[in-house]
Design a protein around this motif. Structure first.
Motif, short mmCIF file in Angstrom:
data_model
loop_
_atom_site.label_atom_id
_atom_site.label_comp_id
_atom_site.label_asym_id
_atom_site.label_seq_id
_atom_site.Cartn_x
_atom_site.Cartn_y
_atom_site.Cartn_z
N GLY A 28 0.82 -1.20 0.00
CA GLY A 28 0.00 0.00 0.00
C GLY A 28 0.85 1.26 0.00
O GLY A 28 2.08 1.21 0.14
N TRP A 29 0.18 2.41 -0.11
CA TRP A 29 0.86 3.70 -0.21
C TRP A 29 0.10 4.73 0.60
O TRP A 29 -1.10 4.90 0.46
N LEU A 30 0.83 5.42 1.49
CA LEU A 30 0.28 6.51 2.28
C LEU A 30 1.32 7.62 2.31
O LEU A 30 2.41 7.44 2.84
N SER A 31 0.98 8.75 1.70
CA SER A 31 1.93 9.86 1.61
C SER A 31 1.23 11.18 1.89
O SER A 31 0.04 11.35 1.55
N GLU A 32 1.97 12.11 2.45
CA GLU A 32 1.41 13.43 2.74
C GLU A 32 0.91 14.13 1.48
O GLU A 32 -0.06 14.87 1.53
N GLU A 33 1.56 13.88 0.35
CA GLU A 33 1.23 14.63 -0.86
C GLU A 33 0.46 13.82 -1.90
O GLU A 33 0.36 14.20 -3.06
N THR A 34 -0.12 12.69 -1.48
CA THR A 34 -0.96 11.89 -2.36
C THR A 34 -2.34 11.73 -1.72
O THR A 34 -2.43 11.49 -0.52
N ALA A 35 -3.38 11.87 -2.50
CA ALA A 35 -4.73 11.65 -1.97
C ALA A 35 -4.83 10.24 -1.37
O ALA A 35 -4.36 9.27 -1.97
N ASP A 36 -5.40 10.16 -0.20
CA ASP A 36 -5.45 8.89 0.51
C ASP A 36 -6.31 7.88 -0.24
O ASP A 36 -7.42 8.18 -0.69
N ASP A 37 -5.79 6.67 -0.38
CA ASP A 37 -6.51 5.57 -1.01
C ASP A 37 -6.82 4.54 0.08
O ASP A 37 -5.91 3.92 0.63
N PRO A 38 -8.11 4.35 0.42
CA PRO A 38 -8.44 3.43 1.51
C PRO A 38 -8.05 1.99 1.23
O PRO A 38 -8.06 1.16 2.15
N LEU A 39 -7.65 1.66 0.01
CA LEU A 39 -7.17 0.30 -0.26
C LEU A 39 -5.93 -0.04 0.57
O LEU A 39 -5.62 -1.21 0.78
N ARG A 40 -5.22 1.00 1.05
CA ARG A 40 -4.04 0.74 1.89
C ARG A 40 -4.41 -0.06 3.13
O ARG A 40 -3.58 -0.82 3.66
N LEU A 41 -5.65 0.10 3.61
CA LEU A 41 -6.09 -0.60 4.82
C LEU A 41 -6.18 -2.10 4.62
O LEU A 41 -6.20 -2.86 5.58
N GLU A 42 -6.23 -2.52 3.36
CA GLU A 42 -6.30 -3.94 3.06
C GLU A 42 -4.92 -4.56 2.83
O GLU A 42 -4.81 -5.76 2.60
N CYS A 43 -3.88 -3.73 2.89
CA CYS A 43 -2.52 -4.21 2.62
C CYS A 43 -1.79 -4.52 3.92
O CYS A 43 -1.85 -3.73 4.87
N ARG A 44 -1.08 -5.63 3.94
CA ARG A 44 -0.30 -5.96 5.14
C ARG A 44 0.90 -5.03 5.27
O ARG A 44 1.26 -4.63 6.37
N ARG A 45 1.54 -4.70 4.15
CA ARG A 45 2.69 -3.80 4.16
C ARG A 45 2.34 -2.52 3.39
O ARG A 45 1.77 -2.59 2.31
N VAL A 46 2.74 -1.40 3.97
CA VAL A 46 2.39 -0.10 3.40
C VAL A 46 3.60 0.83 3.49
O VAL A 46 4.24 0.92 4.55
N PHE A 47 3.91 1.50 2.39
CA PHE A 47 4.91 2.57 2.43
C PHE A 47 4.25 3.81 3.03
O PHE A 47 3.19 4.25 2.56
N VAL A 48 4.88 4.38 4.05
CA VAL A 48 4.40 5.61 4.68
C VAL A 48 5.46 6.67 4.44
O VAL A 48 6.60 6.53 4.90
N VAL A 49 5.09 7.73 3.72
CA VAL A 49 6.09 8.63 3.12
C VAL A 49 5.80 10.09 3.43
O VAL A 49 4.66 10.55 3.31
N ASP A 50 6.85 10.80 3.81
CA ASP A 50 6.80 12.26 3.83
C ASP A 50 7.86 12.74 2.84
O ASP A 50 9.06 12.66 3.13
N PRO A 51 7.46 13.24 1.67
CA PRO A 51 8.44 13.60 0.64
C PRO A 51 9.44 14.65 1.10
O PRO A 51 10.63 14.55 0.80
N ILE A 52 8.95 15.67 1.80
CA ILE A 52 9.83 16.64 2.45
C ILE A 52 9.21 16.98 3.80
O ILE A 52 8.15 17.60 3.87
N ASP A 53 9.85 16.54 4.86
CA ASP A 53 9.40 16.88 6.20
C ASP A 53 10.17 18.12 6.64
O ASP A 53 11.40 18.12 6.64
N GLY A 54 9.44 19.16 7.01
CA GLY A 54 10.08 20.43 7.32
C GLY A 54 10.02 21.37 6.13
O GLY A 54 10.99 22.08 5.84
N THR A 55 8.87 21.37 5.43
CA THR A 55 8.75 22.19 4.22
C THR A 55 8.96 23.68 4.52
O THR A 55 9.56 24.39 3.70
N ARG A 56 8.49 24.14 5.66
CA ARG A 56 8.71 25.56 5.98
C ARG A 56 10.20 25.88 6.05
O ARG A 56 10.66 26.92 5.55
#
Length: 270
Positions: free
Chosen positions: A69-97
């Protein structure tokens, strides 16, 4: 016989590490340039660099692991991630300010979450040339060397925090040093493991992509990141926001810090 799950996780670490280094090259190309920025619905900023890094990482990682699955700050959330055992959790740039201001402590964060817990973690600060990584049960590294907490002599605990938290800590008579403001929450948290900080806190509302990667790095260094309302956080749930958070090296401070954070920020309703 080698553990097949561990072999899989090591392969995932290699993939994530390669991806995050490539993402760092992309982000650095935008750094301290006249980058386009927008304001999101939650009033936080986002830049063309965030989107470019997000697109690169999503293409590289999901093509290599189509079953994850895929969960990222800059991608619209896809609830299919909840059905995945393994999921990438991503912050493309943390500390944008901080990225926009030209500060150098922003990071790119990726965690691989399995059954609610991070199993692989990479956190990269390209400008500082610091790459943190961990695999669950196998320790944490900084630039390929085990993370060892430095010791400081003659100084009180170093704690960065919002002003309201500082006021409450000081009213309790705690002797400490106000720490530096680091705009990347993930980077701030891992500095508890390195010894730069003794306590790192976050106000209520941090989301999975902010904390999943540093949570594993801290855990592998024998420190715990806790939601002061519910304890150790779990990830890739339907609700990805968390209560106020604290990580610390000195557990004698835990009761005071947790009490202060609950007083300042409260806890979400059940």
């Amino acid at each position: 016989m080698a553990n097949p799950d561990m072999a899989d996780l090591q392969d995932d670490l290699d993939l994530i590490r390669n991806a995050v280094v490539g993402a760092g090259i992309i982000a650095t190309g935008f750094f301290r340039q006249n980058v386009k920025t927008w304001t999101k619905d939650n009033a936080s900023p986002v830049t063309e660099a965030d989107y470019a890094v997000d697109n690169f990482l999503k293409n590289m990682l999901t093509k290599a692991r189509p079953g994850y699955g895929w969960l990222s700050e800059e991608t619209a959330d896809d609830p299919l991630r909840l059905e995945c055992r393994r999921v990438f959790v991503v912050d493309p740039i943390d500390g944008t300010r901080g990225f926009i201001r030209g500060e150098d402590s922003w990071t790119i964060c990726i965690a691989l979450v399995e059954d609610g817990q991070p199993k692989v973690s990479v956190l990269y600060a390209p400008i500082r040339d610091e790459l943190y990584e961990a695999v669950a049960g196998h320790g944490a590294l900084l630039n390929k060397s085990p993370i060892k907490r430095r010791n400081r002599l003659g100084a009180g605990p170093v704690i960065p925090a919002p002003g309201a938290v500082h006021r409450e800590l000081e009213e309790r008579g705690i002797d400490y040093v106000r720490g530096p403001a680091l705009p990347s929450l993930a980077y701030r948290l891992v500095q508890v493991a390195t010894g730069v900080l003794d306590v790192a806190v976050a106000r209520r509302g941090a989301q999975d992509w902010d904390i999943a990667a540093p949570a594993l790095i801290l855990s592998e260094c024998n420190y715990t990141l806790e939601d002061v309302c519910v304890g150790v956080p779990r990830f890739n749930k339907r609700e990805i926001r968390h209560g106020a958070l604290a990580a610390m090296s000195d557990l004698t401070l835990k009761d005071d810090v947790h009490d202060v954070l609950r007083k300042v920020y409260g806890c979400p309703a059940a």
